[in-house]
Structure formats: structure tokens, C-alpha cells
Scaffold this motif. Structure first.
Motif, PDB file in Angstrom:
ATOM      1  N   GLY A 130       0.820  -1.200   0.000  1.00  0.00           N
ATOM      2  CA  GLY A 130       0.000   0.000   0.000  1.00  0.00           C
ATOM      3  C   GLY A 130       0.855   1.251   0.000  1.00  0.00           C
ATOM      4  O   GLY A 130       2.073   1.202   0.126  1.00  0.00           O
ATOM      5  N   LEU A 131       0.205   2.359  -0.144  1.00  0.00           N
ATOM      6  CA  LEU A 131       0.866   3.652  -0.142  1.00  0.00           C
ATOM      7  C   LEU A 131       0.482   4.372   1.141  1.00  0.00           C
ATOM      8  O   LEU A 131      -0.689   4.654   1.362  1.00  0.00           O
ATOM      9  N   ASP A 132       1.440   4.624   2.002  1.00  0.00           N
ATOM     10  CA  ASP A 132       1.183   5.293   3.273  1.00  0.00           C
ATOM     11  C   ASP A 132       1.831   6.671   3.260  1.00  0.00           C
ATOM     12  O   ASP A 132       2.969   6.845   3.688  1.00  0.00           O
TER      13      ASP A 132
ATOM     14  N   THR B  86       5.975   4.879   6.411  1.00  0.00           N
ATOM     15  CA  THR B  86       5.100   6.040   6.292  1.00  0.00           C
ATOM     16  C   THR B  86       5.877   7.296   5.916  1.00  0.00           C
ATOM     17  O   THR B  86       6.927   7.582   6.483  1.00  0.00           O
ATOM     18  N   VAL B  87       5.317   8.044   4.976  1.00  0.00           N
ATOM     19  CA  VAL B  87       5.904   9.294   4.517  1.00  0.00           C
ATOM     20  C   VAL B  87       4.936  10.432   4.841  1.00  0.00           C
ATOM     21  O   VAL B  87       3.740  10.342   4.551  1.00  0.00           O
ATOM     22  N   ALA B  88       5.461  11.488   5.440  1.00  0.00           N
ATOM     23  CA  ALA B  88       4.680  12.696   5.691  1.00  0.00           C
ATOM     24  C   ALA B  88       5.199  13.803   4.797  1.00  0.00           C
ATOM     25  O   ALA B  88       6.410  14.002   4.683  1.00  0.00           O
TER      26      ALA B  88
ATOM     27  N   GLY C 270       6.442  19.702  18.962  1.00  0.00           N
ATOM     28  CA  GLY C 270       5.083  19.295  18.607  1.00  0.00           C
ATOM     29  C   GLY C 270       5.031  18.582  17.273  1.00  0.00           C
ATOM     30  O   GLY C 270       4.320  17.589  17.107  1.00  0.00           O
ATOM     31  N   LEU C 271       5.786  19.093  16.305  1.00  0.00           N
ATOM     32  CA  LEU C 271       5.839  18.441  14.997  1.00  0.00           C
ATOM     33  C   LEU C 271       6.446  17.051  15.115  1.00  0.00           C
ATOM     34  O   LEU C 271       5.885  16.077  14.591  1.00  0.00           O
ATOM     35  N   VAL C 272       7.566  16.941  15.811  1.00  0.00           N
ATOM     36  CA  VAL C 272       8.227  15.638  15.965  1.00  0.00           C
ATOM     37  C   VAL C 272       7.293  14.661  16.675  1.00  0.00           C
ATOM     38  O   VAL C 272       7.184  13.500  16.277  1.00  0.00           O
ATOM     39  N   SER C 273       6.592  15.121  17.682  1.00  0.00           N
ATOM     40  CA  SER C 273       5.655  14.262  18.398  1.00  0.00           C
ATOM     41  C   SER C 273       4.564  13.747  17.463  1.00  0.00           C
ATOM     42  O   SER C 273       4.229  12.554  17.475  1.00  0.00           O
TER      43      SER C 273
ATOM     44  N   ARG D 180       2.411   9.057  14.352  1.00  0.00           N
ATOM     45  CA  ARG D 180       1.947   8.479  13.078  1.00  0.00           C
ATOM     46  C   ARG D 180       2.922   7.455  12.515  1.00  0.00           C
ATOM     47  O   ARG D 180       2.672   6.877  11.461  1.00  0.00           O
ATOM     48  N   GLY D 181       4.039   7.227  13.198  1.00  0.00           N
ATOM     49  CA  GLY D 181       5.006   6.236  12.730  1.00  0.00           C
ATOM     50  C   GLY D 181       5.728   6.631  11.461  1.00  0.00           C
ATOM     51  O   GLY D 181       6.068   5.774  10.627  1.00  0.00           O
TER      52      GLY D 181
END
Length: 144
Positions: free
Chosen positions: A2-4, A115-117, A17-20, A25-26
Motif C-alpha cells: 500500500g501507499l502510506d 510512512t511518509v509525511a 510538537g511536529l516531531v511528536s 503516526r510512525g
């Protein structure tokens, strides 16, 4: 397989906060889709952000080919109307370049490892070019 891939905006967040949020979200890799990865917020410019993410075992990639030009950003403040449509059409045309296609393919490859953000400033994805980037990634993945 799948594409995450999902989007994240750092508006209203500090670096911790961003790192958290990313850790919850892994996220394996953060892809910065800001044209110029600089910020007035401490720690959220390219070098400092990359250094912190590496210390958290999160990869960092800056893909400027997926950035929205400064003079096109205001149109994303609205989600309807001619200005909003024009900004989105202009950005969609930029996404048709070879460099943008290569960057989209790189995101798909990175997602094979976790996972990619996709990062930009705007918290509301409907008011950010990030929404179009995510849609383009999903379309390329589906057609591969």
C-alpha cells in the motif's frame, strides 16, 4: 503493498510538537514540499529540522520541485472561486514537469520503506498545495 503518505502542516506547532506528531503516526521519512525550506519558527528550517529528525530516526528529504511559488500561494487561501481555481490550475501545470514527476516517484519509493509525511506550513490541507501533491502521488501509484 500500500501507499502510506499523508500531509502535515506545522502551523501552530513548535519543533517538539511536529516531531511528536510524526512519531505518533510512525513516520519513517518527512518530505519537505516547501519551495524554500525556511521558517521563522525555531528549528523548522531545513538544516535544523533535518538534524532533529535524524536524531529521532526519521529521514528528511527536501523536494523543491513540488514547492508552490510564492506568487501562487495567496490563491490557496480560498478553496472556491476564480482565484482559488487559478492557483490550483497553475500548480497542477507545474506538477507536469519532469522534475515534479521524478519527485513524485521518489515519494512512492520512500513509502516502500514506511510512512511518509509531506510537510508544508499550512495546517489546513485544503488550503495548501500539499493536497494536490498527495493526490498526484496517489494517482501515480495507482497507475504504476
Amino acid at each position: 503493498m500500500g501507499l502510506d503518505v499523508f500531509g502535515v502542516g506545522y502551523e501552530g506547532l513548535d519543533l517538539d510538537g511536529l516531531v511528536s506528531k510524526l512519531r505518533l503516526r510512525g513516520v519513517r521519512t518527512l518530505v519537505d514540499v516547501r519551495l524554500n525550506p525556511i521558517s521563522r519558527k525555531r528549528g523548522l528550517s531545513k538544516t535544523a529540522l533535518r538534524t532533529r529528525l535524524v536524531s529521532e530516526d526519521i529521514g528528511y528529504r527536501h523536494l523543491p520541485a513540488l514547492g508552490n511559488p510564492r506568487d501562487n500561494r495567496e490563491g490557496f487561501a480560498d478553496v472556491v472561486g476564480p482565484v482559488a481555481l487559478g492557483a490550483r490550475e497553475r500548480f497542477a501545470a507545474l506538477m507536469e514537469t519532469e522534475a515534479a514527476h521524478d519527485a513524485l516517484d521518489e515519494i512512492i519509493t520512500l513509502s516502500e520503506f514506511g510512512t511518509v509525511a509531506l510537510l508544508c506550513f499550512e495546517q489546513d490541507e485544503t488550503r495548501c498545495h500539499r493536497e494536490l501533491v498527495i493526490s498526484a502521488v496517489r494517482e501515480r501509484f495507482a497507475s504504476a
